[in-house]
Design a protein around this motif. Structure first.
Motif, PDB file in Angstrom:
ATOM      1  N   ARG A 157       0.657  -1.232   0.083  1.00 32.94           N
ATOM      2  CA  ARG A 157      -0.140   0.120  -0.036  1.00 32.94           C
ATOM      3  C   ARG A 157       0.927   1.131  -0.045  1.00 32.94           C
ATOM      4  O   ARG A 157       0.526   2.371  -0.588  1.00 32.94           O
ATOM      5  N   ARG A 158       1.915   1.167   0.748  1.00 33.84           N
ATOM      6  CA  ARG A 158       2.841   2.349   0.766  1.00 33.84           C
ATOM      7  C   ARG A 158       3.522   2.929  -0.773  1.00 33.84           C
ATOM      8  O   ARG A 158       3.519   3.696  -1.214  1.00 33.84           O
ATOM      9  N   ASP A 159       3.772   1.572  -1.177  1.00 30.75           N
ATOM     10  CA  ASP A 159       4.417   1.838  -2.774  1.00 30.75           C
ATOM     11  C   ASP A 159       3.090   2.419  -3.701  1.00 30.75           C
ATOM     12  O   ASP A 159       3.549   3.212  -4.454  1.00 30.75           O
ATOM     13  N   ARG A 160       1.786   2.263  -3.318  1.00 29.61           N
ATOM     14  CA  ARG A 160       0.851   2.604  -4.409  1.00 29.61           C
ATOM     15  C   ARG A 160       0.634   4.202  -3.971  1.00 29.61           C
ATOM     16  O   ARG A 160       0.521   4.992  -4.786  1.00 29.61           O
ATOM     17  N   ARG A 161       1.015   4.248  -2.677  1.00 31.19           N
ATOM     18  CA  ARG A 161       1.030   5.899  -2.186  1.00 31.19           C
ATOM     19  C   ARG A 161       2.022   6.600  -2.877  1.00 31.19           C
ATOM     20  O   ARG A 161       1.944   7.776  -3.383  1.00 31.19           O
TER      21      ARG A 161
ATOM     22  N   ARG B 206       4.566  10.262  -7.228  1.00 32.83           N
ATOM     23  CA  ARG B 206       5.461  10.571  -8.706  1.00 32.83           C
ATOM     24  C   ARG B 206       4.536  11.321  -9.691  1.00 32.83           C
ATOM     25  O   ARG B 206       4.939  11.865 -10.409  1.00 32.83           O
ATOM     26  N   LEU B 207       3.080  11.031  -9.585  1.00 28.27           N
ATOM     27  CA  LEU B 207       2.327  11.448 -10.572  1.00 28.27           C
ATOM     28  C   LEU B 207       2.248  13.134 -10.341  1.00 28.27           C
ATOM     29  O   LEU B 207       2.030  13.794 -11.385  1.00 28.27           O
ATOM     30  N   ILE B 208       2.427  13.426  -9.054  1.00 29.16           N
ATOM     31  CA  ILE B 208       2.288  14.989  -9.032  1.00 29.16           C
ATOM     32  C   ILE B 208       3.771  15.508  -8.827  1.00 29.16           C
ATOM     33  O   ILE B 208       4.019  16.749  -8.584  1.00 29.16           O
ATOM     34  N   GLY B 209       4.733  14.943  -9.290  1.00 25.76           N
ATOM     35  CA  GLY B 209       5.880  15.715  -9.722  1.00 25.76           C
ATOM     36  C   GLY B 209       7.160  14.851  -8.840  1.00 25.76           C
ATOM     37  O   GLY B 209       8.378  15.459  -9.017  1.00 25.76           O
ATOM     38  N   ALA B 210       7.037  13.969  -7.839  1.00 18.63           N
ATOM     39  CA  ALA B 210       8.369  13.668  -7.097  1.00 18.63           C
ATOM     40  C   ALA B 210       8.989  12.556  -8.052  1.00 18.63           C
ATOM     41  O   ALA B 210       8.507  11.901  -8.793  1.00 18.63           O
TER      42      ALA B 210
ATOM     43  N   VAL C 284       3.184   0.637  -9.919  1.00 21.66           N
ATOM     44  CA  VAL C 284       4.157  -0.069  -9.180  1.00 21.66           C
ATOM     45  C   VAL C 284       4.371  -1.139 -10.018  1.00 21.66           C
ATOM     46  O   VAL C 284       3.539  -2.188 -10.100  1.00 21.66           O
ATOM     47  N   VAL C 285       5.597  -1.147 -10.850  1.00 23.82           N
ATOM     48  CA  VAL C 285       5.924  -2.178 -11.398  1.00 23.82           C
ATOM     49  C   VAL C 285       6.130  -3.612 -10.922  1.00 23.82           C
ATOM     50  O   VAL C 285       5.946  -4.728 -11.559  1.00 23.82           O
ATOM     51  N   ARG C 286       6.164  -3.731  -9.648  1.00 25.49           N
ATOM     52  CA  ARG C 286       6.327  -4.944  -9.021  1.00 25.49           C
ATOM     53  C   ARG C 286       5.101  -5.869  -9.060  1.00 25.49           C
ATOM     54  O   ARG C 286       5.168  -7.153  -8.828  1.00 25.49           O
ATOM     55  N   THR C 287       3.895  -5.181  -9.339  1.00 22.44           N
ATOM     56  CA  THR C 287       2.624  -5.814  -9.526  1.00 22.44           C
ATOM     57  C   THR C 287       2.729  -6.941 -10.720  1.00 22.44           C
ATOM     58  O   THR C 287       1.923  -7.764 -10.838  1.00 22.44           O
ATOM     59  N   ALA C 288       3.563  -6.816 -11.642  1.00 24.79           N
ATOM     60  CA  ALA C 288       3.639  -7.496 -12.915  1.00 24.79           C
ATOM     61  C   ALA C 288       4.717  -8.753 -12.329  1.00 24.79           C
ATOM     62  O   ALA C 288       5.052  -8.695 -11.329  1.00 24.79           O
ATOM     63  N   LYS C 289       4.976  -9.574 -13.084  1.00 21.30           N
ATOM     64  CA  LYS C 289       5.794 -11.034 -12.607  1.00 21.30           C
ATOM     65  C   LYS C 289       7.093 -10.594 -12.518  1.00 21.30           C
ATOM     66  O   LYS C 289       7.960 -10.244 -13.251  1.00 21.30           O
ATOM     67  N   PRO C 290       7.491 -10.596 -10.970  1.00 17.27           N
ATOM     68  CA  PRO C 290       9.036 -10.201 -10.825  1.00 17.27           C
ATOM     69  C   PRO C 290       9.920 -11.243 -11.339  1.00 17.27           C
ATOM     70  O   PRO C 290       9.686 -12.252 -11.632  1.00 17.27           O
ATOM     71  N   ALA C 291      11.368 -10.642 -11.373  1.00 21.12           N
ATOM     72  CA  ALA C 291      12.192 -11.332 -11.993  1.00 21.12           C
ATOM     73  C   ALA C 291      12.541 -12.591 -10.922  1.00 21.12           C
ATOM     74  O   ALA C 291      12.379 -12.209  -9.685  1.00 21.12           O
ATOM     75  N   ARG C 292      12.981 -13.655 -11.357  1.00 19.34           N
ATOM     76  CA  ARG C 292      13.404 -14.861 -10.541  1.00 19.34           C
ATOM     77  C   ARG C 292      14.739 -14.332  -9.618  1.00 19.34           C
ATOM     78  O   ARG C 292      15.410 -13.662  -9.953  1.00 19.34           O
ATOM     79  N   ARG C 293      14.292 -14.747  -8.107  1.00 19.60           N
ATOM     80  CA  ARG C 293      15.535 -14.486  -7.344  1.00 19.60           C
ATOM     81  C   ARG C 293      16.661 -15.336  -7.776  1.00 19.60           C
ATOM     82  O   ARG C 293      16.667 -16.351  -8.209  1.00 19.60           O
TER      83      ARG C 293
END
Length: 768
Positions: free
Chosen positions: A217-221, A226-230, A316-325
């Motif tokens: 949830r923090r990453d989505r915030r 980022r959308l407003i300029g950070a 957040v790109v993490r919602t896609a399939k992450p790279a294998r560890r």
């Protein structure tokens, strides 16, 4: 901005901050407790030294206005130690022990608060019979080493004739006269080091996991920022600020938890160890280190967690399939740990002290290897899990989407189990060096009472024979004979043992026996002078020192004709007696003061409290005698205290593990509230969802415990090689440790089911 988001970002922000603070606070409380342990041990030792009343190796002072005669009458009651002293002040300026305002009069006693409560309860009935004194006061905290210590000082008289420096002494001051320092066994130092590292590593893992609560949830915030300029660096700094706020609040809560726990510690006793709240004062330097390290670690963990997350303005790109560890770098910590420990293999206790830095670093790296390898193992295994019941499919899909979160949940328990397995192997491997088998024959006797000088063995034996729970009594007198006066020093000596025929048959094979007979024994241990001393007509002298400090005349005895031969056999203590055997009728007049009695008791174990009845009889017959309960083995007190400390610490860590897991589980359920509500709204049964939550816990904990077993066995084997002990696996301990870990997780999961059922409502989809 990050700190403001944590506290002013609405219900979502402060709930996450509170969960993080509780998780961090539990860890901080245990860290503060650990930093207080050295002070607690030092305080207990200082209290013990301040009330020291022995005079080993010291010259006994003459009676004066500032002297006191004190007798050690320690006892045990239902496996609890009772510290007892008989006191007889010899002048107005006799030193008072710490915590005592005035000496009790004869027949009175001052007691510790715990002993006062015990004597006043029904559980203390038998102990009241043993302590026939009137309670007139209470020992203050300064005179006790723990809040639950059982102790008393009782007034007595005529103690001076019993002075013997071991149990009865005359002193002019309390305290250790000449503190001695002895070299500590390197293996014991190694045990202490490993115990501390193993107990603290799960705490560090849990703190690292707590600061990542609510990460998705923090990453989505942050994406909205980022959308407003950070930019991305600014977003990471804001995330670090949120984590810092939670950890700072955790420091406050941890301090509150610690102070609350410190007060509670004064009212509890764990494994016969109790403390006063004032003992648990953290070292200022170590407490400052905790205050700095925890917030710094929270920031570093947050930045480390975000290294593989790309936070973009539209999501957040993490919602896609992450790279294998990757596996290769995860193998480096355990390999590095083995590399640090391997140079000390075979060192044992003869190769000097172990390098503390290498030991600490090596154990830490091996346990860190668990936290590094577990996410890769969970990801690899769950990726291959297939079809099954609906609850299984829901659990597997959730694990496949967020295996890292599942691994973090069980990382702490896996580290704790790995360390516990290694410690159990180490303790099992070296305990033989600190445990010696007793020579006592428990089939012939179970208790022994050594009577002090001046106590007649015959009447004492009759008292014991009439004691409830005593099945058999063997009463023997022991002394020494010399070929010259003991004032000059004899050249040759021999034992003399006195007893009735039944008792003498416990130490020798006799041809025939009746009162008045004399025997000369062959086959005794270290007995070379008896044949020369057994010549008829030879004049021998009884050693008068057996009478204690009292001046008694030296008794001479002429060896008579017609000594009967006897062959020595092991007595109940496993010793072969030599010298002469005498029945009471053959003992020369006046020689009864030159021998002291030992009484061996066979108990009827079907009688409840048989041991306590014997102790009560001993207190009545000979208050300064110590009734010893035999055991099959004896263990080093230092080794036992370290193992007790491990159990106490492990209990605290297990409590932390359970509490932290519960907080983590509740946080994950909160994160998935809308998902669970959606599934219920579409008709998914609550039973299915509950089972899926159980599977989501069971799969990673099973993998974690398997990994913990492998790492624990490896670490245990390396530590055993370092101590030069035989490498062996105590499978019972391994299964016990893994079972305890699994049980903790199961209990936590069951406790999280009620909140889960409350979350599984369609109205959870309501939003504004």
């Amino acid at each position: 901005m990050g700190v403001r988001f944590a506290f002013t970002g609405g219900r979502e922000g402060w709930v996450r901050a509170l969960l993080t603070a509780v998780g961090v606070g539990l860890g901080v409380a245990l860290l503060l407790l650990t930093t207080a342990i050295p002070n607690a041990l030092a305080a207990r030792h200082a209290r013990e030294a301040a009330r020291q009343d022995y005079t080993y190796g010291q010259k006994v002072p003459l009676r004066a206005d500032d002297t006191l005669v004190i007798a050690d009458v320690d006892t045990r009651y239902h496996d609890k130690d009772v510290r007892g002293r008989l006191v007889e002040p010899e002048g107005a300026r006799a030193p008072l022990p710490p915590g005592v305002a005035a000496y009790p009069a004869t027949g009175e006693m001052v007691v510790s608060p715990a002993l006062r409560d015990l004597l006043a309860s029904d559980a203390g009935k038998l102990l009241r019979e043993r302590l026939p004194y009137r309670v007139t006061g209470t020992i203050g905290e300064r005179g006790l080493i723990g809040s639950h210590e059982l102790a008393y000082y009782a007034g007595a008289e005529h103690l001076a004739p019993l002075i013997n420096r071991s149990t009865v002494a005359r002193i002019s001051e309390y305290g250790e006269p000449r503190p001695t320092s002895e070299r500590t066994d390197p293996v014991l130092i190694l045990l202490v080091l490993v115990v501390f590292v193993v107990l603290l590593m799960p705490v560090a893992v849990f703190i690292a996991a707590a600061v990542r609560f609510g990460g998705e949830r923090r990453d989505r915030r942050l994406a909205a920022l980022r959308l407003i300029g950070a930019d991305s660096r600014m977003a990471r700094r804001i995330a670090a600020g949120e984590a810092l706020a939670g950890s700072l609040l955790g420091l406050v809560l941890g301090t509150v938890f610690f102070l609350t726990g410190r007060q509670i510690a004064g009212s509890v006793e764990i494994l016969d160890i109790s403390v006063f709240p004032g003992y648990l004062n953290p070292s200022p330097g170590l407490a400052l280190l905790v205050a700095v390290a925890v917030p710094a670690a929270s920031v570093l963990v947050t930045l480390f967690a975000l290294r593989g997350v790309v936070i973009e303005p539209l999501g957040v790109v993490r919602t896609a399939k992450p790279a294998r560890r990757r596996l290769w770098w995860r193998l480096l910590p355990p390999l590095g740990g083995l590399g640090m420990l391997s140079p000390m293999a075979g060192q044992g206790r003869t190769g000097g002290d172990f390098n503390q830095y290498l030991v600490t670093g090596g154990v830490v790296l091996l346990l860190v290897g668990v936290t590094a390898l577990l996410p890769w193992i969970v990801e690899t295994v769950v990726a291959r899990l297939g079809s099954g019941p609906l609850a299984w499919q829901l659990a597997v899909r959730r694990l496949q989407l967020s295996s890292g979160t599942a691994a973090r949940t069980v990382n702490g328990i896996a580290v704790a189990v790995a360390g516990a397995i290694a410690l159990q192997m180490l303790f099992a491997g070296v305990q033989g060096d600190y445990t010696k088998a007793s020579r006592n024959d428990l089939s012939r006797a179970q208790m022994q009472v050594n009577l002090p000088p001046g106590v007649r063995t015959g009447p004492a034996a009759r008292e014991f024979a009439g004691t409830r729970g005593v099945r058999g009594v063997t009463a023997l007198y022991g002394g020494s004979l010399g070929d010259a006066s003991w004032t000059k020093g004899p050249e040759r000596t021999a034992e003399v043992t006195v007893g009735d025929c039944a008792s003498l048959r416990e130490v020798a094979a006799l041809p025939s026996c009746r009162d008045g007979d004399l025997f000369v024994v062959s086959g005794g241990e270290y007995d070379t002078d008896t044949p020369a001393l057994a010549e008829p007509g030879r004049k021998l002298f009884f050693d008068p020192s057996y009478a204690g400090p009292r001046a008694v005349p030296e008794v001479a005895w002429t060896v008579p004709h017609g000594l009967k031969p006897a062959r020595s056999v092991k007595d109940p203590t496993g010793v072969r007696h030599g010298g002469f055997l005498m029945t009471p009728g053959a003992l020369p007049p006046g020689a009864e003061t030159s021998v002291v009695g030992q009484i061996y008791l066979s108990l009827d174990r079907s009688v409840p409290d048989a041991v306590e009845y014997v102790r009560n009889t001993t207190a009545r017959v000979a208050p300064t005698a110590d009734p010893m309960l035999w055991a099959a083995s004896e263990q080093s007190r230092k080794f036992t205290s370290i193992r007790t400390g491990l159990f106490v610490g492990a209990a605290c860590v297990l409590a932390l593990i359970g509490a932290s897991l519960l907080v983590s589980q509740l946080e994950q359920l909160r994160e998935r509230r809308k998902l669970l509500s959606s599934l219920v709204a579409f008709g998914t049964r609550r039973r299915t969802l509950s089972l899926s939550v159980l599977w989501q816990t069971a799969v990673p904990i099973t993998l974690g415990l398997l990994l913990a077993s492998v790492v624990g066995l490896t670490l245990g084997a390396v530590l055993l090689r370092m101590t030069d002990a035989t490498v062996g696996v105590d499978w019972a301990s391994v299964l016990t440790m893994t079972g305890i870990g699994a049980a903790v997780v199961l209990v936590v999961t069951l406790l999280s089911l009620p909140p889960l059922l409350r979350l599984m409502r369609p109205d959870g989809l309501r939003t504004e």
